[in-house]
Design an enzyme around this catalytic site. Structure first.
Site, PDB file in Angstrom:
ATOM      1  CG  HIS A  24      -2.076  -1.036   1.028  1.00  0.00           C
ATOM      2  ND1 HIS A  24      -2.206  -1.841  -0.086  1.00  0.00           N
ATOM      3  CD2 HIS A  24      -3.088  -1.388   1.838  1.00  0.00           C
ATOM      4  CE1 HIS A  24      -3.246  -2.625   0.059  1.00  0.00           C
ATOM      5  NE2 HIS A  24      -3.808  -2.382   1.232  1.00  0.00           N
ATOM      6  CG  HIS A  72      -9.150  -4.509   0.821  1.00  0.00           C
ATOM      7  ND1 HIS A  72      -8.446  -5.106   1.831  1.00  0.00           N
ATOM      8  CD2 HIS A  72     -10.403  -4.294   1.304  1.00  0.00           C
ATOM      9  CE1 HIS A  72      -9.248  -5.252   2.885  1.00  0.00           C
ATOM     10  NE2 HIS A  72     -10.432  -4.770   2.597  1.00  0.00           N
TER      11      HIS A  72
HETATM   12 MG    MG Z   1      -6.261  -5.254   2.360  1.00  0.00          MG
END
Ligand code: MG
Ligand code: SAH
Length: 205
Positions: A139, A164
């Site tokens: 991320h 997500h």
């Molecule tokens: Mg995730």
């Protein structure tokens, strides 16, 4: 979703509440009619159970890509670190044994295909058109963007891109997945739904 598989998903390490997992499963069922599914970020197999269950129902497969060494945010000293997934021999993270146990427990070994390696070089040589790409790898800004750039071109027309950990409020979480969502929404993907931090977009036909 099959209740035994739901139980396996619930019992697996990871960061995906039920409602997001079920939304992911629903996206898999929708897209699975037109081709195979692919996930970036297998970790211990939690989300792979939701998507794998959908792939089984549609008679297709789920590819799931991970080097199993953890993202930056999974390493020791970071927020999402879990000491149990450290290999005692090398001191490095290794989630592959946990992943394999999950898929075995779920009875999905003939449906879920583990691709062990780094996302970007795999995306570069990938040739199979995909009905759904679920991006839940690293991320950090550059890592998340590279995953988008590498995998989005493989989504079939009418197929789904699922992201997500998308938070539009910086106070709620890191912004990289939100920036990817913004880019996708401006780049040929139509926003379809939001469930918690899970966002689904559809590629124009
Ligand atoms: Mg995730
Ligand atoms: N989807 C999982 C969670 C994934 S956690 C679930 O919901 O259960 C993120 C995963 O991405 C970690 O396992 C990490 O090893 C993997 N990852 C991070 N960067 C990667 C990269 N460049 N290539 C492959 N895998 C990567």
């Amino acid at each position: 979703m099959d209740s035994d598989l739901l139980e396996v998903a619930r019992a697996t390490k990871g960061f995906m509440p039920d409602d997001e997992g079920l939304a992911l499963h629903a996206a898999g069922l929708d897209a699975g009619r037109i081709g195979p599914l692919l996930e970036v970020g297998s970790y211990c197999g939690k989300s792979a159970v939701y998507l794998g269950a959908a792939a089984r129902e549609r008679g297709t497969v789920l590819f799931t890509v991970d080097h199993h060494r953890g993202s930056e945010e999974n390493q020791e000293g970071w927020e999402h670190h879990d000491r149990e997934v450290v290999d005692p021999v090398t001191g490095r993270m290794d989630t592959l044994p946990f992943f394999r146990r999950t898929i075995e427990r779920a009875g999905l070994e003939d449906v879920v295909v583990a691709v062990v390696g780094y996302s970007v070089p795999i995306a570069r040589v990938w040739r199979t058109p995909l009905a759904l790409v679920f991006i839940d790898g690293g991320h950090a800004e550059d890592v998340a963007m590279n995953d988008y750039e590498g995998w989005a071109p493989h989504v079939l027309p009418g197929g789904l891109l699922v992201l997500h950990d998308v938070f539009d409020d910086p106070a709620a979480g890191g912004q990289a997945p939100f920036h990817v969502w913004q880019r996708a929404a401006a780049g040929g993907f139509q926003p379809v739904s939001t469930t918690g931090s899970l966002r689904v977009l559809r590629r124009a036909r």
